[in-house]
Design a protein around this motif. Sequence first.
Motif: not given
Length: 79
Positions: A5-6, A10-11, A34-40, A42-46
């Motif tokens: 749940e974001l 943030d949304m 891409i870099s942030a997703y790779e290192k993030g 679960d919340y950051k990825r969502a």
Amino acid sequence: MTKIELRESDMQRARNLNRKNGWGLTADQMKRIISAYEKGNDYKRALIEYRLTDVNYHNEIELLKDGKFNELRELVKEW
């Protein structure tokens, strides 16, 4: 995987960034994502998935989810 749940704030920030960028992303912006997703976490990825969905980057989301970071980087080089 459980649904994350974001926070509304943030949304809204993601929507504002997308609006500011004309509902698109440059190759450099996408590389940072891409870099942030790779290192993030679960919340950051969502949150990244939410932002990319907002600009209709569905194929790119699937590559991220599948862990195909290098394939996506190659695709971004063509932009």
